[in-house]
Design a protein around this motif. Structure first.
Motif, PDB file in Angstrom:
ATOM      1  N   UNK A  90       0.826  -1.197   0.000  1.00 34.57           N
ATOM      2  CA  UNK A  90       0.000   0.000   0.000  1.00 34.57           C
ATOM      3  C   UNK A  90       0.867   1.256   0.000  1.00 34.57           C
ATOM      4  N   UNK A  91       1.913   1.285   0.825  1.00 36.80           N
ATOM      5  CA  UNK A  91       2.791   2.451   0.881  1.00 36.80           C
ATOM      6  C   UNK A  91       3.498   2.680  -0.454  1.00 36.80           C
ATOM      7  N   UNK A  92       3.958   1.601  -1.091  1.00 35.29           N
ATOM      8  CA  UNK A  92       4.591   1.736  -2.406  1.00 35.29           C
ATOM      9  C   UNK A  92       3.610   2.338  -3.402  1.00 35.29           C
ATOM     10  N   UNK A  93       2.394   1.796  -3.446  1.00 33.76           N
ATOM     11  CA  UNK A  93       1.415   2.270  -4.429  1.00 33.76           C
ATOM     12  C   UNK A  93       1.012   3.710  -4.156  1.00 33.76           C
ATOM     13  N   UNK A  94       0.950   4.109  -2.907  1.00 38.42           N
ATOM     14  CA  UNK A  94       0.664   5.506  -2.592  1.00 38.42           C
ATOM     15  C   UNK A  94       1.786   6.415  -3.078  1.00 38.42           C
ATOM     16  N   UNK A  95       3.027   5.977  -2.921  1.00 39.42           N
ATOM     17  CA  UNK A  95       4.148   6.767  -3.431  1.00 39.42           C
ATOM     18  C   UNK A  95       4.076   6.884  -4.959  1.00 39.42           C
ATOM     19  N   UNK A  96       3.722   5.786  -5.631  1.00 43.72           N
ATOM     20  CA  UNK A  96       3.641   5.824  -7.094  1.00 43.72           C
ATOM     21  C   UNK A  96       2.602   6.839  -7.564  1.00 43.72           C
ATOM     22  N   UNK A  97       1.586   7.058  -6.747  1.00 41.17           N
ATOM     23  CA  UNK A  97       0.519   8.000  -7.117  1.00 41.17           C
ATOM     24  C   UNK A  97       0.751   9.381  -6.496  1.00 41.17           C
ATOM     25  N   UNK A  98       1.974   9.628  -6.044  1.00 43.36           N
ATOM     26  CA  UNK A  98       2.380  10.935  -5.505  1.00 43.36           C
ATOM     27  C   UNK A  98       1.641  11.310  -4.231  1.00 43.36           C
ATOM     28  N   UNK A  99       1.166  10.322  -3.497  1.00 39.54           N
ATOM     29  CA  UNK A  99       0.504  10.558  -2.210  1.00 39.54           C
ATOM     30  C   UNK A  99       1.518  10.268  -1.094  1.00 39.54           C
ATOM     31  N   UNK A 100       2.563  11.097  -1.051  1.00 34.05           N
ATOM     32  CA  UNK A 100       3.690  10.822  -0.168  1.00 34.05           C
ATOM     33  C   UNK A 100       3.324  10.885   1.315  1.00 34.05           C
ATOM     34  N   UNK A 101       2.461  11.839   1.682  1.00 35.14           N
ATOM     35  CA  UNK A 101       2.073  11.957   3.092  1.00 35.14           C
ATOM     36  C   UNK A 101       1.295  10.726   3.537  1.00 35.14           C
ATOM     37  N   UNK A 102       0.385  10.238   2.679  1.00 34.19           N
ATOM     38  CA  UNK A 102      -0.374   9.025   3.008  1.00 34.19           C
ATOM     39  C   UNK A 102       0.568   7.824   3.114  1.00 34.19           C
ATOM     40  N   UNK A 103       1.540   7.757   2.222  1.00 32.63           N
ATOM     41  CA  UNK A 103       2.494   6.649   2.248  1.00 32.63           C
ATOM     42  C   UNK A 103       3.317   6.661   3.527  1.00 32.63           C
ATOM     43  N   UNK A 104       3.730   7.850   3.964  1.00 37.57           N
ATOM     44  CA  UNK A 104       4.508   7.957   5.198  1.00 37.57           C
ATOM     45  C   UNK A 104       3.694   7.478   6.395  1.00 37.57           C
ATOM     46  N   UNK A 105       2.396   7.819   6.415  1.00 36.93           N
ATOM     47  CA  UNK A 105       1.522   7.375   7.500  1.00 36.93           C
ATOM     48  C   UNK A 105       1.363   5.858   7.473  1.00 36.93           C
ATOM     49  N   UNK A 106       1.152   5.308   6.282  1.00 39.85           N
ATOM     50  CA  UNK A 106       0.998   3.859   6.141  1.00 39.85           C
ATOM     51  C   UNK A 106       2.248   3.130   6.628  1.00 39.85           C
ATOM     52  N   UNK A 107       3.417   3.568   6.167  1.00 32.94           N
ATOM     53  CA  UNK A 107       4.668   2.908   6.555  1.00 32.94           C
ATOM     54  C   UNK A 107       4.904   3.026   8.056  1.00 32.94           C
ATOM     55  N   UNK A 108       4.559   4.177   8.623  1.00 33.84           N
ATOM     56  CA  UNK A 108       4.736   4.371  10.070  1.00 33.84           C
ATOM     57  C   UNK A 108       3.823   3.431  10.856  1.00 33.84           C
ATOM     58  N   UNK A 109       2.556   3.284  10.417  1.00 38.47           N
ATOM     59  CA  UNK A 109       1.633   2.340  11.067  1.00 38.47           C
ATOM     60  C   UNK A 109       2.219   0.935  11.083  1.00 38.47           C
ATOM     61  N   UNK A 110       2.759   0.535   9.951  1.00 38.92           N
ATOM     62  CA  UNK A 110       3.282  -0.827   9.805  1.00 38.92           C
ATOM     63  C   UNK A 110       4.508  -1.037  10.675  1.00 38.92           C
TER      64      UNK A 110
END
Length: 470
Positions: free
Chosen positions: A246-266
């Motif tokens: 999920x974090x990778x796919x969020x980064x691919x779609x330029x949703x960097x803040x969402x990706x950072x939150x996802x990776x932090x949760x994990x």
């Protein structure tokens, strides 16, 4: 002649075992579940914040982990049906034909309980997808136990083969709402997510978002995820890898803040668990290494051209090659994009991909999109070879890729990219920054393949046209 043609068509499928299912990658489709064959697994922008420290792990691999590591090259080779012998392929086709005939003679209405579930498996093996979905759905409607999650997975698989991605996603959501999140569910969801992602379907990210809370909770438990019914097990390392998609796919779609939150949760969930095994830590650190590459320039790689593979007489094949061949360089001209495929020379399906990669690069040279294979010379621990046999194997690998856009890269540099599974694709933008990293399907460079979808998405849909392919 007809038998040979049929065998060649069947070799287009990529087979691997996960959970209690046989996952099949059919040419032109996504990786999906083909048949349930019983329990047990066959051993196969804004920068993100630094991950928190992981639980301490044992300093050395256990004998069991070392065994898995040694067998990994064989698992990779066997995962592609292109590498199966004619005898193995013939036996597989006999089984498929027998299952198809038996499925066609059966009526789901006459069965119930375990027999109905087994019929769904039988029809899946026979690739009668309508019948397989009917049997799986009837089993689910009967509220029978204990194979409900597996029946959901069989239905998802059949729907994907019937080009019913929307219905497959609906079925997956129903499974998450009504079944416990166990290893069977996790495997079914992972391969559906990857099927959708490789098809360019944004539902992959939405499905991963729906799964996020459950997979984080599973990581917090600090133990391998087991099946509620059956013997399927998903290790913490594999669970972490699935969660981070999920974090990778969020980064691919330029949703960097969402990706950072996802990776932090994990990472926070993982930190709450028990000490990691060395095997789990190895996979987790590989995922983190690849994730950290995103948005940054590709680390410097020492590469060597393969013009005329020499006779390798030195003690180290890679060192001998670098002394006898001219150096080659990636960049500083990265074109509109540069596609790299990293793999060890013992991976036959990876070497075979180099022809398609080279044709892809030639078809897109006016854009331009550059494409290179990065092959490193490796000696699998599972192969008991003499020094001469190893040199001969490396020479054959070099001959196989001669005439393609393949460079030889130092094995240490390749492993520093967090490479565990092959072939690993890396896509760079016009500045040489990493915008994609992930394992590629066999048809990644086909006319409507995954790489084309990655490149169009990378530009935010602003590309003049879909990248051409041979």
């Amino acid at each position: 002649m007809a038998k040979r043609a049929k065998s060649a068509r069947s070799r287009r499928a990529l087979v691997s075992w996960r959970g209690s299912h046989l996952f099949v990658k059919l040419s032109g489709t996504a990786m999906v579940l083909a048949a349930c064959l019983g329990s047990g697994a066959w051993a196969s922008g804004q920068q993100p914040a630094p991950p928190p420290e992981s639980p301490s792990a044992p300093s050395a691999l256990t004998p069991g982990e070392l065994y898995k590591q040694a067998m990994h090259p064989l698992d990779v080779v066997r995962s592609s049906m292109d590498n199966w012998s004619d005898t193995e392929m013939s036996a597989f086709l006999v089984g498929v034909r027998m299952a198809k005939e038996a499925c066609g003679q059966a009526s789901p209405e006459t069965y119930g309980g375990d027999d109905l579930y087994d019929l769904a498996r039988l029809c899946s093996l026979g690739q009668d997808w309508n019948a397989a979905n009917t049997a799986a759905t009837r089993y689910l409607d009967s509220r029978a136990e204990p194979h409900r999650t597996q029946a959901f997975a069989l239905s998802i698989n059949a729907l994907m083969h019937l080009n019913g991605a929307d219905l497959a996603v609906q079925t997956a959501h129903s499974m998450m709402e009504n079944q416990p999140f166990d290893a069977e569910a996790a495997y079914a969801l992972r391969y559906l997510k990857e099927a959708l992602e490789q098809a360019g379907d944004p539902s992959a990210a939405y499905l991963a978002q729906s799964e996020h809370a459950e997979i984080v909770k599973a990581l917090q438990n600090g133990t391998a995820l087991k099946a509620a019914h059956g013997e399927a097990v998903m290790s913490l390392g594999t669970l972490y890898e699935s969660a981070m998609e999920l974090a990778f796919w969020q980064r691919y779609r330029h949703r960097d803040a969402d990706a950072a939150t996802t990776a932090n949760d994990i990472d926070e969930a993982l930190a709450k668990g028990a000490a990691l095994s060395a095997e789990d830590r190895l996979r987790i650190e590989a995922v983190r290494t690849q994730y950290a590459l995103l948005g940054k320039p590709l680390p410097a790689l020492k590469t060597t051209a393969v013009d005329e593979p020499p006779r390798l007489k030195g003690k180290t094949a890679a060192a001998q090659l670098s002394r006898s061949q001219p150096p080659a360089q990636i960049g500083p001209d990265f074109g509109a994009a540069t596609v790299l495929v990293v793999f060890p020379d013992w991976c036959p399906q990876c070497r075979k991909m180099m022809k398609a990669l080279t044709e892809f690069g030639a078809a897109n040279k006016t854009t331009p999109i550059h494409a290179y294979g990065l092959m490193f010379l490796d000696d699998p621990a599972a192969l008991d070879q003499t020094a001469e046999e190893k040199r001969a194997a490396h020479e054959q690998s070099l001959r196989d890729v001669q005439g393609t856009n393949t460079l030889v890269v130092d094995g240490k540099d390749a492993r520093a990219l967090g490479i565990l599974d092959f072939p690993l694709g890396i896509v760079l933008d016009h500045e040489g920054k990493v915008r994609f990293v992930g394992v590629l399907p066999a048809d990644a460079f086909s006319g409507n393949g995954y790489i084309g979808k990655v490149l169009v998405r990378m530009t935010g849909g602003a590309a003049a046209s879909t990248p051409q392919a041979p």
